[in-house]
Design a protein around this motif. Structure first.
Motif, PDB file in Angstrom:
ATOM      1  N   GLY A 287       0.748  -1.233   0.000  1.00  0.00           N
ATOM      2  CA  GLY A 287       0.000   0.000   0.000  1.00  0.00           C
ATOM      3  C   GLY A 287       0.784   1.292   0.000  1.00  0.00           C
ATOM      4  N   ILE A 288       2.121   1.250  -0.022  1.00  0.00           N
ATOM      5  CA  ILE A 288       2.889   2.487  -0.134  1.00  0.00           C
ATOM      6  C   ILE A 288       2.729   3.039  -1.539  1.00  0.00           C
ATOM      7  N   HIS A 289       2.427   4.332  -1.643  1.00  0.00           N
ATOM      8  CA  HIS A 289       2.182   4.929  -2.954  1.00  0.00           C
ATOM      9  C   HIS A 289       3.436   4.825  -3.830  1.00  0.00           C
ATOM     10  N   PRO A 290       3.284   4.431  -5.093  1.00  0.00           N
ATOM     11  CA  PRO A 290       4.459   4.205  -5.947  1.00  0.00           C
ATOM     12  C   PRO A 290       5.383   5.410  -6.113  1.00  0.00           C
ATOM     13  N   ILE A 291       4.835   6.622  -6.213  1.00  0.00           N
ATOM     14  CA  ILE A 291       5.694   7.771  -6.514  1.00  0.00           C
ATOM     15  C   ILE A 291       6.695   8.047  -5.395  1.00  0.00           C
ATOM     16  N   PRO A 292       6.249   8.278  -4.134  1.00  0.00           N
ATOM     17  CA  PRO A 292       7.265   8.483  -3.089  1.00  0.00           C
ATOM     18  C   PRO A 292       8.141   7.253  -2.876  1.00  0.00           C
ATOM     19  N   LEU A 293       7.579   6.078  -3.056  1.00  0.00           N
ATOM     20  CA  LEU A 293       8.360   4.849  -2.907  1.00  0.00           C
ATOM     21  C   LEU A 293       9.507   4.814  -3.900  1.00  0.00           C
ATOM     22  N   VAL A 294       9.229   5.116  -5.149  1.00  0.00           N
ATOM     23  CA  VAL A 294      10.255   5.078  -6.196  1.00  0.00           C
ATOM     24  C   VAL A 294      11.331   6.127  -5.946  1.00  0.00           C
ATOM     25  N   VAL A 295      10.917   7.326  -5.594  1.00  0.00           N
ATOM     26  CA  VAL A 295      11.881   8.409  -5.362  1.00  0.00           C
ATOM     27  C   VAL A 295      12.791   8.069  -4.183  1.00  0.00           C
ATOM     28  N   VAL A 296      12.205   7.604  -3.097  1.00  0.00           N
ATOM     29  CA  VAL A 296      12.990   7.286  -1.902  1.00  0.00           C
ATOM     30  C   VAL A 296      13.910   6.092  -2.148  1.00  0.00           C
ATOM     31  N   ALA A 297      13.384   5.041  -2.788  1.00  0.00           N
ATOM     32  CA  ALA A 297      14.203   3.854  -3.046  1.00  0.00           C
ATOM     33  C   ALA A 297      15.362   4.180  -3.986  1.00  0.00           C
ATOM     34  N   THR A 298      15.097   4.949  -5.015  1.00  0.00           N
ATOM     35  CA  THR A 298      16.157   5.297  -5.964  1.00  0.00           C
ATOM     36  C   THR A 298      17.208   6.176  -5.316  1.00  0.00           C
ATOM     37  N   THR A 299      16.765   7.127  -4.518  1.00  0.00           N
ATOM     38  CA  THR A 299      17.708   7.999  -3.823  1.00  0.00           C
ATOM     39  C   THR A 299      18.566   7.208  -2.847  1.00  0.00           C
ATOM     40  N   GLY A 300      17.937   6.326  -2.076  1.00  0.00           N
ATOM     41  CA  GLY A 300      18.686   5.514  -1.136  1.00  0.00           C
ATOM     42  C   GLY A 300      19.703   4.625  -1.827  1.00  0.00           C
ATOM     43  N   PHE A 301      19.283   3.984  -2.909  1.00  0.00           N
ATOM     44  CA  PHE A 301      20.190   3.107  -3.638  1.00  0.00           C
ATOM     45  C   PHE A 301      21.363   3.898  -4.224  1.00  0.00           C
ATOM     46  N   THR A 302      21.083   5.077  -4.740  1.00  0.00           N
ATOM     47  CA  THR A 302      22.149   5.909  -5.310  1.00  0.00           C
ATOM     48  C   THR A 302      23.131   6.356  -4.238  1.00  0.00           C
ATOM     49  N   ILE A 303      22.626   6.683  -3.052  1.00  0.00           N
ATOM     50  CA  ILE A 303      23.523   7.026  -1.947  1.00  0.00           C
ATOM     51  C   ILE A 303      24.425   5.841  -1.609  1.00  0.00           C
ATOM     52  N   GLY A 304      23.836   4.651  -1.549  1.00  0.00           N
ATOM     53  CA  GLY A 304      24.626   3.457  -1.277  1.00  0.00           C
ATOM     54  C   GLY A 304      25.691   3.222  -2.331  1.00  0.00           C
ATOM     55  N   MET A 305      25.333   3.417  -3.579  1.00  0.00           N
ATOM     56  CA  MET A 305      26.304   3.257  -4.669  1.00  0.00           C
ATOM     57  C   MET A 305      27.426   4.294  -4.560  1.00  0.00           C
ATOM     58  N   THR A 306      27.065   5.510  -4.168  1.00  0.00           N
ATOM     59  CA  THR A 306      28.059   6.568  -4.043  1.00  0.00           C
ATOM     60  C   THR A 306      29.007   6.286  -2.885  1.00  0.00           C
ATOM     61  N   ILE A 307      28.502   5.673  -1.830  1.00  0.00           N
ATOM     62  CA  ILE A 307      29.379   5.243  -0.735  1.00  0.00           C
ATOM     63  C   ILE A 307      30.393   4.231  -1.251  1.00  0.00           C
ATOM     64  N   ASN A 308      29.923   3.274  -2.055  1.00  0.00           N
ATOM     65  CA  ASN A 308      30.840   2.312  -2.672  1.00  0.00           C
ATOM     66  C   ASN A 308      31.903   3.023  -3.504  1.00  0.00           C
ATOM     67  N   TYR A 309      31.454   3.955  -4.323  1.00  0.00           N
ATOM     68  CA  TYR A 309      32.367   4.727  -5.184  1.00  0.00           C
ATOM     69  C   TYR A 309      33.432   5.416  -4.330  1.00  0.00           C
ATOM     70  N   TYR A 310      32.990   6.096  -3.274  1.00  0.00           N
ATOM     71  CA  TYR A 310      33.914   6.872  -2.449  1.00  0.00           C
ATOM     72  C   TYR A 310      34.921   5.964  -1.749  1.00  0.00           C
ATOM     73  N   LEU A 311      34.455   4.831  -1.210  1.00  0.00           N
ATOM     74  CA  LEU A 311      35.368   3.925  -0.522  1.00  0.00           C
ATOM     75  C   LEU A 311      36.438   3.389  -1.471  1.00  0.00           C
ATOM     76  N   ALA A 312      36.009   3.002  -2.678  1.00  0.00           N
ATOM     77  CA  ALA A 312      36.985   2.506  -3.660  1.00  0.00           C
ATOM     78  C   ALA A 312      37.928   3.621  -4.104  1.00  0.00           C
ATOM     79  N   TYR A 313      37.393   4.823  -4.247  1.00  0.00           N
ATOM     80  CA  TYR A 313      38.196   5.988  -4.655  1.00  0.00           C
ATOM     81  C   TYR A 313      39.294   6.260  -3.630  1.00  0.00           C
ATOM     82  N   ARG A 314      38.932   6.198  -2.350  1.00  0.00           N
ATOM     83  CA  ARG A 314      39.870   6.559  -1.290  1.00  0.00           C
ATOM     84  C   ARG A 314      40.794   5.405  -0.902  1.00  0.00           C
ATOM     85  N   LEU A 315      40.284   4.185  -0.902  1.00  0.00           N
ATOM     86  CA  LEU A 315      41.050   3.055  -0.365  1.00  0.00           C
ATOM     87  C   LEU A 315      41.776   2.253  -1.435  1.00  0.00           C
TER      88      LEU A 315
END
Length: 220
Positions: free
Chosen positions: A106-134
């Protein structure tokens, strides 16, 4: 040496790795990609079987489902946000399945998609940063030396095309490519855009699919 040259010279690839990068279809022949697809198909089959089972028993009439729906509507968006951040950093939480489940409850698709995509992108960027630095030792520990070699050859051959394809196919481990992007110090702006947009498309399709499932099995 140009930045492009630095991006492409990480290690001398083995003949096996070089062969894996000759054609785009050869990506499917690499063991880690085949394993990811097989696991994804297994979970897809289990998920479809569960959907038909829920329909057969009229699961929407169960009190526990009402309680889960109430909890999901109260805290689901925050939970999805945190879970997709972790999913973007190679924690096997199955973000596509989470999106389908949340939409079916029952979670509305629009906020669900925006939040899930943003969260996933943040996680990917954390991966990017760790590999960049380490650097390479960190990435090799995370994915394994052989897999790193194969992925590097594939990246050198296909670049952002590979990243977009992996981002658009839920079964494929695009999280590994985030590490490669950080290791190679690719453009962070391009990385963020191409992390966000393919997953936005995927999560949108999955959210509306989940909403349709919830309606079909009479949860929503």
């Amino acid at each position: 040496m140009s930045s492009e040259g630095r991006n492409r010279i990480l290690t001398k690839p083995s003949p096996r790795a070089e062969k894996a990068g000759e054609k785009f279809s050869d990506i499917l022949k690499t063991s880690w990609v085949k394993s990811a697809i097989i696991v994804g198909l297994i979970f897809l089959a289990i998920g479809l079987a569960a959907i038909f089972a829920f329909k057969a028993v009229n699961i929407g009439s169960f009190q526990i489902i009402s309680d889960v729906k109430a909890f999901t509507r109260e805290y689901g968006i925050l939970g999805i946000f945190l879970a997709t951040i972790l999913a973007g950093t190679i924690v096997p939480l199955g973000s596509p399945a989470l999106v389908v489940a949340a939409a079916s409850l029952g979670i509305h698709p629009i906020p669900l998609v925006v939040v899930a995509t943003t969260g996933f992108t943040i996680g990917m960027t954390i991966n990017y940063y760790l590999a960049y630095r380490l650097g390479r030792p960190y990435v090799a520990r995370k994915v394994g030396a052989e897999k790193l070699e194969e992925v590097t050859v594939l990246w050198n051959r296909w670049g952002w095309i590979l990243y977009i394809v992996f981002g658009l196919v839920p079964f494929l481990p695009v999280e590994f490519l985030a590490l490669i992007c950080g290791l190679l110090k690719t453009s962070i702006k391009t990385f963020i855009i191409l992390s966000f947009m393919p997953r936005l498309i995927v999560f949108a399709g999955l959210a509306y699919f989940g909403e349709a499932i919830g309606s079909w099995i009479r949860i929503i």
